[in-house]
Motif scaffolding. Structure first.
Motif, mmCIF file in Angstrom:
data_model
loop_
_atom_site.group_PDB
_atom_site.id
_atom_site.type_symbol
_atom_site.label_atom_id
_atom_site.label_comp_id
_atom_site.label_asym_id
_atom_site.label_seq_id
_atom_site.Cartn_x
_atom_site.Cartn_y
_atom_site.Cartn_z
ATOM 1 N N GLU A 27 0.926 -1.246 0.016
ATOM 2 C CA GLU A 27 -0.028 -0.045 0.175
ATOM 3 C C GLU A 27 1.004 1.222 0.048
ATOM 4 O O GLU A 27 1.832 1.260 0.887
ATOM 5 C CB GLU A 27 -0.903 0.021 1.313
ATOM 6 N N TRP A 28 0.437 2.179 -0.756
ATOM 7 C CA TRP A 28 1.017 3.567 -0.938
ATOM 8 C C TRP A 28 -0.111 4.428 -0.248
ATOM 9 O O TRP A 28 -1.064 4.679 -0.929
ATOM 10 C CB TRP A 28 1.606 3.906 -2.092
ATOM 11 N N ILE A 29 0.213 5.236 0.694
ATOM 12 C CA ILE A 29 -0.637 6.337 1.228
ATOM 13 C C ILE A 29 0.172 7.826 1.236
ATOM 14 O O ILE A 29 1.341 8.033 1.751
ATOM 15 C CB ILE A 29 -0.769 6.023 2.904
ATOM 16 N N PRO A 30 -0.295 8.460 0.129
ATOM 17 C CA PRO A 30 0.298 10.012 -0.072
ATOM 18 C C PRO A 30 -0.168 10.689 1.335
ATOM 19 O O PRO A 30 -1.115 10.548 1.785
ATOM 20 C CB PRO A 30 -0.505 10.388 -1.305
ATOM 21 N N ILE A 31 0.871 11.472 1.426
ATOM 22 C CA ILE A 31 0.743 12.336 2.693
ATOM 23 C C ILE A 31 1.246 13.745 2.194
ATOM 24 O O ILE A 31 2.470 13.908 1.557
ATOM 25 C CB ILE A 31 1.260 11.937 3.887
ATOM 26 N N THR A 32 0.684 14.941 2.706
ATOM 27 C CA THR A 32 0.896 16.355 2.514
ATOM 28 C C THR A 32 2.391 16.431 3.182
ATOM 29 O O THR A 32 2.752 15.836 4.490
ATOM 30 C CB THR A 32 0.145 17.431 3.175
ATOM 31 N N PRO A 33 3.472 17.019 2.434
ATOM 32 C CA PRO A 33 4.799 17.121 3.068
ATOM 33 C C PRO A 33 4.879 17.805 4.376
ATOM 34 O O PRO A 33 4.234 19.046 4.524
ATOM 35 C CB PRO A 33 5.669 17.709 2.033
ATOM 36 N N GLY A 34 5.576 17.349 5.438
ATOM 37 C CA GLY A 34 5.598 18.082 6.711
ATOM 38 C C GLY A 34 4.428 17.911 7.682
ATOM 39 O O GLY A 34 4.330 18.702 8.787
ATOM 40 N N THR A 35 3.689 16.865 7.377
ATOM 41 C CA THR A 35 2.568 16.639 8.272
ATOM 42 C C THR A 35 2.584 15.238 8.712
ATOM 43 O O THR A 35 1.452 14.846 9.557
ATOM 44 C CB THR A 35 1.053 16.825 7.510
ATOM 45 N N ASP A 36 3.697 14.647 8.828
ATOM 46 C CA ASP A 36 3.745 13.423 9.283
ATOM 47 C C ASP A 36 3.523 13.035 10.905
ATOM 48 O O ASP A 36 2.978 12.287 11.289
ATOM 49 C CB ASP A 36 5.182 12.755 9.120
ATOM 50 N N ALA A 37 3.933 14.376 11.649
ATOM 51 C CA ALA A 37 3.822 14.161 12.959
ATOM 52 C C ALA A 37 2.387 14.409 13.298
ATOM 53 O O ALA A 37 1.731 13.730 14.238
ATOM 54 C CB ALA A 37 4.464 15.515 13.848
ATOM 55 N N ALA A 38 1.448 14.793 12.501
ATOM 56 C CA ALA A 38 0.160 15.106 12.977
ATOM 57 C C ALA A 38 -0.672 13.851 12.539
ATOM 58 O O ALA A 38 -1.562 13.270 13.242
ATOM 59 C CB ALA A 38 -0.610 15.998 11.854
ATOM 60 N N LEU A 39 -0.200 13.111 11.512
ATOM 61 C CA LEU A 39 -0.662 11.868 11.345
ATOM 62 C C LEU A 39 -0.198 10.798 12.606
ATOM 63 O O LEU A 39 -1.104 9.956 12.682
ATOM 64 C CB LEU A 39 -0.300 10.982 9.936
#
Length: 752
Positions: free
Chosen positions: A218-230
């Motif tokens: 699985e690939w889950i795209p994410i807005t750069p710089g928001t990994d901590a929120a996830l």
């Protein structure tokens, strides 16, 4: 001439692949092949490892010292002449402006080099400079900060037990190109395939569908710089649904209730619009991680060099702790190297971390782990006043390409009164030097990775003899010691590198509770010919080979110079040219902890206080943002001079999603102008749905078309420098690490 066969560890990255190299006289015979009998890599190799012969024989490689004359041109010099010029320049600055006007920049290759990795500390100690700059504040300082706060040591990193896990989450990492980072494991992609073959699952969370995704479920795209929120949302689900289980860490952790309270409001729905990861996906992911027989949530550079790098780096470890996937087989574990690395040693008693003990002169940037952002260097050179940097020593680095706001640094370096570079090339940075002192090729020196085994998937070791001699040139460790002593105010005729080394080595013996006289008696007392057979087969009287033998002997399997007669020495590895393997990682908590409490601090106040800043980020629309990328045939900025690696299509392109390209008016192969508040560049466009919409990508390490660069192949494929776009003051607030992913940009077509 006789054809000789050599077994060698590739020093280019953290995979540490075993190679078979055949030579005839002074020539490497192609091809370099993988060593299928190597106990560590078992026949794995990447394209870069096949080019060590090309690097050794590169006609552009600097082999004799270069000194700049009055006309600004480099002239070849003897070592005596070069050292004399170094003394003149460095003493001139020190005597006039003091030691505060001097500093050092350490580049990334130093971590992989046999001498440099072990003797950078010697250079800094001898110099007496109050601070240094390094590539660490571009690619990993958040991880150092989180480890310092959680475990008490900034170089204690948990690594995924990838060979035994059943569920792997990869965030901000692309082992397809890097082979692994803070994860030493040969063939990471092959290990991902094995996870799936044994019924497990691999998930990649990244703004770009990288080559690593081809080996994932699985690939889950994410807005750069928001990994901590996830990650906070993942933690929220774990608490909310009663899935938290500390497992074997229950008696070794402080801060569980603080983390629970912190995550209470971070619902998946609250971060969905910002991260662009559906709430249902977050909930499913949290449940799958918690339910897996074993799991690893692994994050790397993409999580470090972003706006909330420290929060993301910390939360990676927190999520693993909350799901009983910490310090257990198949989870995140701590390596147990045969020879401990110097930077991992705890020389002081446990104490609470302190940051901001001093601030940079111009910007007022707070100190973090003894450094400030590398982007401060240019302003410290350019801004007049007491403490202005006037002398710079650069060790194996190219910050004009690799540091943010690179154009400003390029303008600043010519204003230095003294610039000494220890490097093998006249590159974008070293072209500004007054003196270039060449190092050795990787085949002219032995090899045993010092630092990389500190996060290796297995406990193993592999020694490589040097293949070629280097005549009467000084060894690299000797160059470092001498330059450091010159910076410290000593004159050339006062410096005895071996005496200095013996003094430092004796101190190391005392730290480990050993009698220096007894230990020194185990080594040859007379200097040996660097090209002679004795240097190849026996520990030398000085230098990194002696230090390697020492660290093996004082390690957890070592003989401690006779105290443990059945223990290991370097000779055991010399007698086993394919290496020795002692098995997988084992649980090591609380052994590795160096906190005052003797426990893992899961909610360090220095880090948790930054969550409020992340909360204010929610809902912000940055428009188009830029991320960096690397390629399996590149190694940051310094392998673009190998022609066989430069074949194929242009890799220095702007990747952009088809919808974004259509909206902007860009076609595949057209030229785009990419702009930020400080600069703009023009670059060919590559339209690809591997990018998530709203995100574009530029590779790093390019921009070789500058005047004075003596890299003939790289100049043919010059490309553009993406660090021209990165504002220097954009840093992760609590680590000082550069933000080079998630930068706001404007993209427009270039007419014609």
């Amino acid at each position: 001439m006789t054809v000789e066969t050599h077994y060698r560890t590739c020093p280019l990255c953290e995979a540490m692949c075993g190679l078979v190299i055949k030579t005839e006289g002074e020539k490497v015979l192609p091809p370099i092949r993988p060593d299928r009998d190597d106990v560590w890599s078992k026949g794995f190799i990447c394209p870069k490892g096949t080019t060590l012969g090309h690097l050794h024989e590169d006609p552009d490689r600097v082999r004799v010292p270069l000194v700049k004359d009055s006309s600004g041109r480099f002239r070849e010099a003897t070592w005596e002449q070069a050292y004399a010029r170094c003394e003149e320049l460095l003493h001139g600055v020190r005597n006039t402006h003091g030691v505060d006007a001097m500093t050092v920049y350490v580049g990334n290759p130093a971590a992989h080099n046999f001498s440099l990795s072990r003797y950078i500390g010697a250079l800094v100690m001898q110099s007496g400079v109050p601070m240094i700059y390094s590539a660490g504040t571009v690619d990993q300082w958040p991880k150092n900060v989180s480890s310092r706060c959680m475990y008490g040591n900034s170089w204690t990193f948990p690594a995924p037990d990838i060979m035994r896990t059943q569920y792997l989450v990869v965030m901000g990492a692309n082992p397809h190109a890097s082979q692994g980072s803070l994860l030493a494991c040969p063939d990471v992609l092959g290990e991902m395939d094995k996870i799936r073959e044994r019924g497990g699952k691999c998930v990649v969370i990244d703004p770009r569908r990288t080559g690593t995704c081809d080996h994932a479920d699985e690939w889950i795209p994410i807005t750069p710089g928001t990994d901590a929120a996830l990650l906070l949302a993942l933690g929220h689900v774990l608490f909310d649904e009663g899935l938290v289980d500390l497992g074997t860490m229950a008696d070794h952790v402080n801060g569980l209730e603080e983390v629970r309270a912190l995550m209470a409001s971070w619902t998946p729905e609250s971060v969905e619009a910002t991260t662009r990861v559906p709430a249902d996906t977050v909930r499913r992911l949290a449940r799958e991680i918690a339910a897996a027989e074993s799991a690893c949530v692994y994050g790397r550079i993409g999580l470090c060099n972003q706006e909330f790098g420290t929060l993301a780096s910390w939360l990676i470890d927190v999520v693993n702790l909350l799901t009983a996937n910490f310090d257990v087989p198949g989870g995140m574990m701590f390596a147990n190297p045969i020879a401990p690395a110097m930077v991992t040693l705890n020389f002081e008693e446990p104490c609470e971390p302190e940051f901001g003990r001093w601030h940079s002169r111009v910007r007022g940037a707070p100190e973090v782990l003894g450094q400030v952002p590398v982007s401060c260097l240019s302003e410290e050179i350019l801004t007049p006043g007491e403490g202005r940097i006037r002398a710079l020593v650069v060790v194996a680095g190219n910050p004009v390409i690799s540091s943010p706001e690179a154009g400003r640094l390029d303008e600043a370096l010519p204003l230095l009164d003294a610039m000494i570079c220890i490097d093998n090339y006249v590159n974008e940075t070293t072209r500004h030097a007054d003196v270039i002192l060449p190092g050795l090729s990787s085949l002219e020196q032995p090899h045993w990775d010092e630092l990389i085994w500190s996060w290796a998937a297995r406990t193993a070791g592999n020694w490589s003899d040097r293949i070629f001699g280097f005549g009467d040139r000084p060894d690299e460790w000797e160059v470092l010691v001498r330059v450091g002593a010159l910076m410290g105010g000593r004159s050339n005729d006062e410096i005895d590198e071996r005496a200095i080394d013996d003094e430092m080595f004796s101190g190391l013996c005392l730290f480990f509770g050993l009698d220096p006289t007894h230990v020194l008696a185990h080594y040859n007392s007379a200097p040996q010919n660097p090209g002679g057979p004795e240097r190849i087969t026996n520990p030398t009287s000085n230098g990194p080979e002696r230090m390697t033998d020492f660290m093996i002997r004082v390690g957890h399997r070592g003989d401690r110079y006779g105290e443990n007669p059945d223990g290991l020495t370097l000779q055991h590895f010399k007698d086993n040219p394919h290496g020795l393997d002692f098995g997988p990682m084992v649980p090591r908590v609380p052994e590795i902890l160096h906190t005052p409490s003797g426990r893992i601090e899961m909610a360090p106040p220095y880090i948790t206080a930054d969550v409020e800043r992340l909360y204010r980020r929610l809902g912000r629309d940055d428009g188009m943002v830029l991320i960096s990328r690397r390629h399996v045939r590149s190694n940051n900025s310094w392998m673009h001079n190998v022609r066989v690696l430069m074949k194929g299509k242009d890799r220095c392109t702007l990747l952009i999603h088809p919808d974004d390209a259509a909206g902007i008016g860009l076609g595949d192969g057209s030229t785009a102008r990419v702009s930020t508040e400080i600069s703009s560049i023009e670059i060919p466009v590559e339209v690809s749905d591997e990018m998530m919409p709203g995100v574009v990508s530029l590779p790093h390490g390019w921009g070789h078309g500058l005047d004075g660069v003596q890299l003939s192949v790289a100049k043919e494929f010059a490309g553009v420098n993406n660090n021209l776009l990165a504002p220097g003051e954009l840093v992760d607030k609590i680590s000082g690490n550069a933000i080079v992913n998630g930068i706001k940009v404007e993209v427009a077509p270039v007419p014609g």
